[in-house]
Design a protein around this motif. Structure first.
Motif, PDB file in Angstrom:
ATOM      1  N   ILE A 525       0.786  -1.334   0.087  1.00 22.66           N
ATOM      2  CA  ILE A 525      -0.053   0.239  -0.318  1.00 22.66           C
ATOM      3  C   ILE A 525       0.632   1.829   0.388  1.00 22.66           C
ATOM      4  O   ILE A 525       0.177   2.061  -0.470  1.00 22.66           O
ATOM      5  CB  ILE A 525      -0.873   0.149   1.410  1.00 22.66           C
ATOM      6  N   PHE A 526       1.653   1.140   1.116  1.00 18.26           N
ATOM      7  CA  PHE A 526       2.917   2.716   0.588  1.00 18.26           C
ATOM      8  C   PHE A 526       3.641   2.353   0.126  1.00 18.26           C
ATOM      9  O   PHE A 526       3.897   3.749  -0.836  1.00 18.26           O
ATOM     10  CB  PHE A 526       3.700   2.417   2.447  1.00 18.26           C
ATOM     11  N   SER A 527       3.894   1.547  -1.082  1.00 20.29           N
ATOM     12  CA  SER A 527       5.093   1.751  -2.135  1.00 20.29           C
ATOM     13  C   SER A 527       4.936   2.716  -3.343  1.00 20.29           C
ATOM     14  O   SER A 527       6.123   3.496  -4.446  1.00 20.29           O
ATOM     15  CB  SER A 527       5.231  -0.322  -2.798  1.00 20.29           C
ATOM     16  N   PRO A 528       3.664   3.189  -3.604  1.00 14.75           N
ATOM     17  CA  PRO A 528       3.488   4.493  -4.496  1.00 14.75           C
ATOM     18  C   PRO A 528       4.271   5.215  -4.295  1.00 14.75           C
ATOM     19  O   PRO A 528       4.675   6.116  -5.131  1.00 14.75           O
ATOM     20  CB  PRO A 528       1.403   4.150  -4.736  1.00 14.75           C
ATOM     21  N   VAL A 529       4.572   5.762  -2.823  1.00 16.20           N
ATOM     22  CA  VAL A 529       5.270   6.600  -2.332  1.00 16.20           C
ATOM     23  C   VAL A 529       6.560   6.601  -2.188  1.00 16.20           C
ATOM     24  O   VAL A 529       7.410   7.760  -2.422  1.00 16.20           O
ATOM     25  CB  VAL A 529       4.804   6.879  -0.536  1.00 16.20           C
ATOM     26  N   LEU A 530       7.018   5.626  -2.544  1.00 13.80           N
ATOM     27  CA  LEU A 530       8.272   4.816  -2.330  1.00 13.80           C
ATOM     28  C   LEU A 530       9.115   4.366  -3.837  1.00 13.80           C
ATOM     29  O   LEU A 530      10.237   4.306  -3.926  1.00 13.80           O
ATOM     30  CB  LEU A 530       8.508   3.688  -1.092  1.00 13.80           C
ATOM     31  N   THR A 531       8.658   4.037  -4.683  1.00 14.68           N
ATOM     32  CA  THR A 531       8.842   4.433  -6.112  1.00 14.68           C
ATOM     33  C   THR A 531       8.113   4.801  -7.181  1.00 14.68           C
ATOM     34  O   THR A 531       7.095   5.354  -6.624  1.00 14.68           O
ATOM     35  CB  THR A 531       8.268   2.539  -5.932  1.00 14.68           C
ATOM     36  N   SER A 532       8.982   4.950  -8.556  1.00 10.00           N
ATOM     37  CA  SER A 532       8.350   5.759  -9.636  1.00 10.00           C
ATOM     38  C   SER A 532       8.067   4.841 -10.612  1.00 10.00           C
ATOM     39  O   SER A 532       7.655   4.914 -12.118  1.00 10.00           O
ATOM     40  CB  SER A 532       9.433   6.933 -10.136  1.00 10.00           C
TER      41      SER A 532
END
Length: 647
Positions: A525-532
């Motif tokens: 869930i958090f990954s869109p903030v951490l990846t492009s």
């Protein structure tokens, strides 16, 4: 000294849990994250593209700070996937993660063997597997392409080989020239060499220092020298150098000093490390050994693009990374190091501790040395990982004595404490879930977070951005975490009261694995903030080979863009720093660094420009541009803008 056989149930449990949590869906999701995760995968991908297996490159720039073994393994894995038709970035990302997963399997395998041999218990082997595979720290940091799982594996293998020499030395009719002794000394050398090729000099410093300290404590100075001579030091050194030396020599020859770089100076009581400039840069030997080992340890490394965890946090994370088993650490250490027991102290002073007691002492030295070593240097949160196998074995040793009345009572109290903590966590989770307002569908998580750029140099710094409103998006994993941390200890407590300690430990492990599932779901869930990655996938259909792709800021801040677009020519605007910084001063470095003037000159030309930038982290303000600016896609607090509209 008969070693119990490995039960088939232990082997089955190890393989099933490894596949379920490390080698199946977790290979494919979430996408590679920006920064080290995608940078390391990109280095391996470029290794295949360039056919250069000596000098590492990231985005076409020399990447001199890392040892090569992890990248070789990832490149080999990618090549195998390509041979079977897996050409997509998603397939290559899964391939990049697979060697890290294999490291975890190897670690569990070796730790299980060491626990059975050292502790003479099949249950100890099972507990070591369960503790390591359910370790929050090992699971979390193997979601990233970091070499530290490999460090754990090779260190554990080296100390397993050393322990076999201790067993041989304690066996009747042992002779120093015994073939088995030579074999295990050779395994020790190979493990040290592979560790050096994984993480640098700590790969040999850790096992050798641990062994020497252990020998001094158990034999004294003279007998330590005698024992070291028995361990075939020259042959062991030859085997080590045969494996470790060639790459180091080739890397130094392939990356010599350029121009006339300035030397380190001692000015007014302080060491001063001069910065390189274009065409004047030290070669690989200086950068890798001096900058990345000596100066990093002394917190003088250039560039200063990292932070260090506070000492209290570093030590405290030992408990977090190995939860819930960390509740047993103090009892396990006291069991291994019974300083109040007169008989143990007498044996220790006479250097005649029984073999099993010496094994526990080796585990104490192992874990303590790693923690103390990094206590005096710069450190990231995951640097504690090489101590975790030793802590897992110490806890396994304690749990195997659960049939002892005193141990059973202590574990009953510990499990009660875990249940209280789990209940408090569950109550807090329920409160948050009840009082947090639902968010609109398709809400971008980034819009609900705070920004704390000063924390982002730490590997887990972005998780400090979570706010109350953002909790609504994590309701499902939070529910699983609450149930796991409550039901695991509750079931274990009931079973302890029924005098079923082994089943109770298995119940506690079930709760730990349930918590790992919650961690994985939360990371997704958090990954869109951490990846492009999602931005790369959005623009991929529009991107052509002649288009210019640029990142506003450091390459690492949007590095997943390069991997998922399979481009090694990403331009950098206002971000000549971090991993690409040092290599950019070599004369053959590509001209990829843009200034406000150069970007403005290109903006109105026919070449299409895709410019990545963060909406939250500095630098997030564009300079004036001479033409129109089109926003193509926005996600995770990042956007892609262009000098031309969508086609």
């Amino acid at each position: 000294m008969n070693t119990p056989a490995r039960p088939r149930s232990t082997l089955l449990a190890m393989l099933v849990l490894w596949v379920a949590f490390y080698a199946s869906f977790t290979l494919f999701t979430p996408p590679l994250l920006d920064d080290a995760d995608s940078v390391h995968a990109e280095v391996a991908r470029e290794m295949l593209v360039r056919h250069d297996y000596v000098t590492l490159y990231a985005n076409g720039v020399r990447y001199l700070e890392k040892a090569p073994l992890m990248y070789w393994a990832m490149a080999a894995s990618m090549k195998i996937v390509q041979l079977f038709g897996g050409q997509s970035p998603q397939a290559l990302a899964a391939a990049a993660r697979f060697p890290i997963a294999l490291d975890v399997l190897g670690l569990a395998w070796i730790a299980e063997m060491l626990a059975r041999r050292m502790l003479r218990s099949a249950h100890a082997g099972l507990y070591a597997v369960l503790i390591l595979l359910s370790s929050f720290g090992i699971f979390l940091f193997t979601r990233l392409t970091l070499p530290d799982a490999g460090v754990c594996l090779w260190l554990t293998l080296a100390l397993y080989a050393f322990w076999r020499t201790e067993e041989l030395g304690s066996a009747p009719h042992h002779t120093p020239t015994d073939r088995s002794l030579r074999i295990h000394c050779g395994i020790f050398a190979v493990a040290c060499a592979l560790n050096v090729l994984t993480k640098g000099l700590i790969g040999v410093v850790f096992p050798v220092a641990i062994v020497v300290i252990y020998l001094l404590l158990t034999r004294g100075f003279k007998n330590t020298l005698h024992r070291l001579r028995e361990l075939h030091p020259l042959a062991t050194l030859e085997a080590f150098l045969l494996i470790a030396a060639p790459w180091h020599i080739l890397a130094g020859l392939a990356n010599p000093t350029q121009g006339h770089p300035a030397a380190i100076q001692f000015v007014q009581g302080h060491w001063f490390v001069p910065l390189p400039n274009d065409g004047n840069v030290h070669g690989w030997f200086w950068f890798y050994f001096m900058n990345e080992h000596v100066l990093r340890y002394l917190n003088l490394r250039i560039p200063r693009d990292y932070d260090t965890s506070p000492l209290w946090l570093f030590w405290g994370l030992c408990f977090l990374w190995i939860m819930p088993w960390s509740a047993f650490i103090f009892k396990a250490v006291a069991h291994a190091l019974p300083l109040r027991w007169d008989k143990w102290r007498d044996h220790f002073r006479r250097h005649d501790l029984p073999l099993r007691r010496r094994g526990l002492l080796l585990l104490i030295v192992w874990s303590a040395f790693v923690l103390l070593f990094f206590s005096f240097s710069t450190r990231q949160e995951y640097y504690v990982l090489p101590a975790l196998p030793a802590l897992a074995l110490l806890i396994a040793a304690w749990l195997t004595h659960d049939n002892d009345v005193t141990v059973a009572r202590a574990n009953l109290r510990i499990t009660t404490t875990l249940l209280i903590l789990g209940t408090l966590f569950a109550a807090g989770a329920i409160f948050l879930l009840v009082h947090t307002k639902a968010v609109a569908p398709n809400t971008d998580l980034a819009s609900l977070l705070t920004q704390n750029p000063s924390d982002y140099a730490l590997s887990m710094g972005h998780f400090m951005d979570l706010t109350g409103p953002s909790i609504a998006l994590f309701s499902f994993p939070l529910t699983i975490a609450a149930l796991s941390l409550f039901l695991g200890p509750l079931t274990a407590l009931i079973l302890h009261k029924r005098a079923q300690p082994h089943i109770a430990n298995l119940a506690l492990a079930s709760g730990a694995f349930g918590f790992l599932l919650a961690v994985f779901l939360g990371l997704r869930i958090f990954s869109p903030v951490l990846t492009s990655a999602q931005l790369a996938e959005s623009i991929a259909p529009q991107v052509h080979a002649q288009d210019l792709i640029a990142i506003h800021g450091e390459y690492e801040s949007g590095s997943a863009l390069g991997f998922y677009l399979q481009r090694s020519d990403i331009h950098i605007f206002d971000g000549r720093s971090s991993n690409l910084w040092y290599g950019s001063f070599f004369p053959d470095a590509p001209a990829i660094f843009e200034t406000p003037r150069s970007l403005a000159e290109k903006w109105n030309k026919p070449q299409r420009i895709f410019l990545w930038q963060s909406l939250t982290d500095p630098p997030n303000t564009l300079p004036p541009l001479p033409g129109p600016v089109y926003v193509l896609v926005t996600s995770g607090g990042k956007e892609i803008i262009s000098n031309q509209p969508n086609r």
